[in-house]
Scaffold this motif. Sequence first.
Motif, PDB file in Angstrom:
ATOM      1  N   ALA A  60      -7.819   4.335  15.151  1.00  0.00           N
ATOM      2  CA  ALA A  60      -8.503   4.686  13.904  1.00  0.00           C
ATOM      3  C   ALA A  60      -7.493   5.039  12.813  1.00  0.00           C
ATOM      4  N   LYS A  61      -6.406   5.740  13.198  1.00  0.00           N
ATOM      5  CA  LYS A  61      -5.368   6.081  12.226  1.00  0.00           C
ATOM      6  C   LYS A  61      -4.683   4.825  11.691  1.00  0.00           C
ATOM      7  N   LEU A  62      -4.409   3.867  12.570  1.00  0.00           N
ATOM      8  CA  LEU A  62      -3.785   2.615  12.145  1.00  0.00           C
ATOM      9  C   LEU A  62      -4.710   1.804  11.252  1.00  0.00           C
ATOM     10  N   ASP A  63      -6.000   1.833  11.542  1.00  0.00           N
ATOM     11  CA  ASP A  63      -6.955   1.139  10.682  1.00  0.00           C
ATOM     12  C   ASP A  63      -6.934   1.699   9.267  1.00  0.00           C
ATOM     13  N   THR A  64      -6.825   3.025   9.178  1.00  0.00           N
ATOM     14  CA  THR A  64      -6.750   3.643   7.847  1.00  0.00           C
ATOM     15  C   THR A  64      -5.501   3.176   7.099  1.00  0.00           C
ATOM     16  N   GLN A  65      -4.348   3.107   7.803  1.00  0.00           N
ATOM     17  CA  GLN A  65      -3.124   2.640   7.164  1.00  0.00           C
ATOM     18  C   GLN A  65      -3.225   1.170   6.764  1.00  0.00           C
ATOM     19  N   LEU A  66      -3.825   0.354   7.619  1.00  0.00           N
ATOM     20  CA  LEU A  66      -3.972  -1.063   7.288  1.00  0.00           C
ATOM     21  C   LEU A  66      -4.861  -1.248   6.065  1.00  0.00           C
ATOM     22  N   ALA A  67      -5.920  -0.461   5.966  1.00  0.00           N
ATOM     23  CA  ALA A  67      -6.785  -0.557   4.789  1.00  0.00           C
ATOM     24  C   ALA A  67      -6.014  -0.174   3.521  1.00  0.00           C
ATOM     25  N   LYS A  68      -5.144   0.812   3.645  1.00  0.00           N
ATOM     26  CA  LYS A  68      -4.346   1.242   2.495  1.00  0.00           C
ATOM     27  C   LYS A  68      -3.382   0.127   2.077  1.00  0.00           C
ATOM     28  N   TYR A  69      -2.697  -0.499   3.050  1.00  0.00           N
ATOM     29  CA  TYR A  69      -1.770  -1.581   2.735  1.00  0.00           C
ATOM     30  C   TYR A  69      -2.512  -2.788   2.174  1.00  0.00           C
ATOM     31  N   LYS A  70      -3.700  -3.053   2.692  1.00  0.00           N
ATOM     32  CA  LYS A  70      -4.484  -4.174   2.188  1.00  0.00           C
ATOM     33  C   LYS A  70      -4.859  -3.980   0.728  1.00  0.00           C
ATOM     34  N   ALA A  71      -5.222  -2.745   0.371  1.00  0.00           N
ATOM     35  CA  ALA A  71      -5.539  -2.459  -1.028  1.00  0.00           C
ATOM     36  C   ALA A  71      -4.305  -2.616  -1.908  1.00  0.00           C
ATOM     37  N   GLN A  72      -3.121  -2.200  -1.407  1.00  0.00           N
ATOM     38  CA  GLN A  72      -1.889  -2.348  -2.190  1.00  0.00           C
ATOM     39  C   GLN A  72      -1.533  -3.817  -2.395  1.00  0.00           C
ATOM     40  N   ILE A  73      -1.679  -4.608  -1.329  1.00  0.00           N
ATOM     41  CA  ILE A  73      -1.334  -6.032  -1.432  1.00  0.00           C
ATOM     42  C   ILE A  73      -2.237  -6.745  -2.424  1.00  0.00           C
ATOM     43  N   SER A  74      -3.533  -6.368  -2.437  1.00  0.00           N
ATOM     44  CA  SER A  74      -4.463  -7.021  -3.357  1.00  0.00           C
ATOM     45  C   SER A  74      -4.157  -6.696  -4.823  1.00  0.00           C
ATOM     46  N   LYS A  75      -3.529  -5.545  -5.067  1.00  0.00           N
ATOM     47  CA  LYS A  75      -3.217  -5.146  -6.443  1.00  0.00           C
ATOM     48  C   LYS A  75      -1.818  -5.616  -6.904  1.00  0.00           C
ATOM     49  N   MET A  76      -0.967  -6.023  -5.975  1.00  0.00           N
ATOM     50  CA  MET A  76       0.410  -6.395  -6.309  1.00  0.00           C
ATOM     51  C   MET A  76       0.522  -7.902  -6.539  1.00  0.00           C
ATOM     52  N   ARG A  77       1.506  -8.251  -7.339  1.00  0.00           N
ATOM     53  CA  ARG A  77       1.792  -9.657  -7.577  1.00  0.00           C
ATOM     54  C   ARG A  77       2.696 -10.181  -6.470  1.00  0.00           C
ATOM     55  N   PRO A  78       2.663 -11.496  -6.216  1.00  0.00           N
ATOM     56  CA  PRO A  78       3.570 -12.066  -5.208  1.00  0.00           C
ATOM     57  C   PRO A  78       5.015 -11.810  -5.572  1.00  0.00           C
ATOM     58  N   GLY A  79       5.761 -11.407  -4.546  1.00  0.00           N
ATOM     59  CA  GLY A  79       7.155 -11.104  -4.791  1.00  0.00           C
ATOM     60  C   GLY A  79       7.736 -10.292  -3.656  1.00  0.00           C
ATOM     61  N   ALA A  80       8.913  -9.732  -3.916  1.00  0.00           N
ATOM     62  CA  ALA A  80       9.609  -8.978  -2.869  1.00  0.00           C
ATOM     63  C   ALA A  80       8.846  -7.718  -2.492  1.00  0.00           C
ATOM     64  N   SER A  81       8.277  -7.023  -3.456  1.00  0.00           N
ATOM     65  CA  SER A  81       7.535  -5.786  -3.150  1.00  0.00           C
ATOM     66  C   SER A  81       6.317  -6.086  -2.291  1.00  0.00           C
ATOM     67  N   GLN A  82       5.615  -7.128  -2.627  1.00  0.00           N
ATOM     68  CA  GLN A  82       4.432  -7.481  -1.828  1.00  0.00           C
ATOM     69  C   GLN A  82       4.836  -7.903  -0.425  1.00  0.00           C
ATOM     70  N   ASP A  83       5.948  -8.627  -0.303  1.00  0.00           N
ATOM     71  CA  ASP A  83       6.415  -9.027   1.034  1.00  0.00           C
ATOM     72  C   ASP A  83       6.803  -7.817   1.876  1.00  0.00           C
ATOM     73  N   ALA A  84       7.388  -6.821   1.260  1.00  0.00           N
ATOM     74  CA  ALA A  84       7.750  -5.603   2.008  1.00  0.00           C
ATOM     75  C   ALA A  84       6.512  -4.883   2.517  1.00  0.00           C
ATOM     76  N   VAL A  85       5.506  -4.804   1.663  1.00  0.00           N
ATOM     77  CA  VAL A  85       4.268  -4.167   2.095  1.00  0.00           C
ATOM     78  C   VAL A  85       3.617  -4.976   3.217  1.00  0.00           C
ATOM     79  N   LYS A  86       3.698  -6.300   3.128  1.00  0.00           N
ATOM     80  CA  LYS A  86       3.129  -7.144   4.180  1.00  0.00           C
ATOM     81  C   LYS A  86       3.853  -6.930   5.503  1.00  0.00           C
ATOM     82  N   ARG A  87       5.188  -6.802   5.462  1.00  0.00           N
ATOM     83  CA  ARG A  87       5.935  -6.561   6.699  1.00  0.00           C
ATOM     84  C   ARG A  87       5.522  -5.237   7.337  1.00  0.00           C
ATOM     85  N   ARG A  88       5.334  -4.194   6.535  1.00  0.00           N
ATOM     86  CA  ARG A  88       4.875  -2.908   7.082  1.00  0.00           C
ATOM     87  C   ARG A  88       3.464  -3.041   7.669  1.00  0.00           C
TER      88      ARG A  88
END
Length: 253
Positions: A60-88
């Motif tokens: 459940a804790k990991l699901d919460t983190q994944l939802a947070k990263y998913k929201a960040q990825i949807s708001k970010m433009r393609p690039g190095a920052s988005q790739d770093a968030v995707k790796r995490r």
Amino acid sequence: WRWGGTRGRAKAERRERGSGAVGVMKRIFGVRKEKAPPPSLDDATNSINSRGDNVDARIAKLDTQLAKYKAQISKMRPGASQDAVKRRALVILKQKRMYEGQREQLYQHGFNLENAAFAAQNIKDNITQVQAMKAAHKDFKKQFKAKELDIDYIDNMQDDMQEMMEMTNEINESLGRTYAVPDEIDESDLMDELDALELELGDEALEEGNEGEPSYLQEPDLPSAPTGQGADEFGVPKEQESEEAEPVAVNQS
């Protein structure tokens, strides 16, 4: 007194030497430790369930983190920052898959333990049932030895009861006989006479219905009620009193 005191001291010394020897032996060879009782199936099941709950909490804790990263990825433009968030997010997802596999194993272990506990409890219940049946069988054998449950005794008692009932019926028939009744009376003649009596009673009832109510039910004739005229103190109506008073007045003239 001295002899008794000496013997007491000797016993005390022997006890001390014995206790000392035991202490030395314990120090040399050690003391045997009592074995702890093996865990029961209920203990093992509770332990598995507790571990499963911990794994569920981590997922459940990991699901919460994944939802947070998913929201960040949807708001970010393609690039190095988005790739770093995707790796995490991929690392978190791998951990989630690992915990899900552990949870499935724990569920399977818990299922097996529950089946084993059910089988063990079933065996205990079977033993209890057999013991109860054994005790009941012993009681049945003891009770069937009673004279009241002898089948021959019961059959004889039933035969006696039947004979007594037959004798009772014969006695009742004998006591119910009538006396001084002619034997030559035919029942068909009595029935004809009864039918004729019923016809006569029916004719009388019809006649009473045509004439109206019987005389004993009719109300007697009563004098008519007064018309409400006034009366004097002697109960004589006032009109009658005035008619009687006029001739008297003429005679006086």
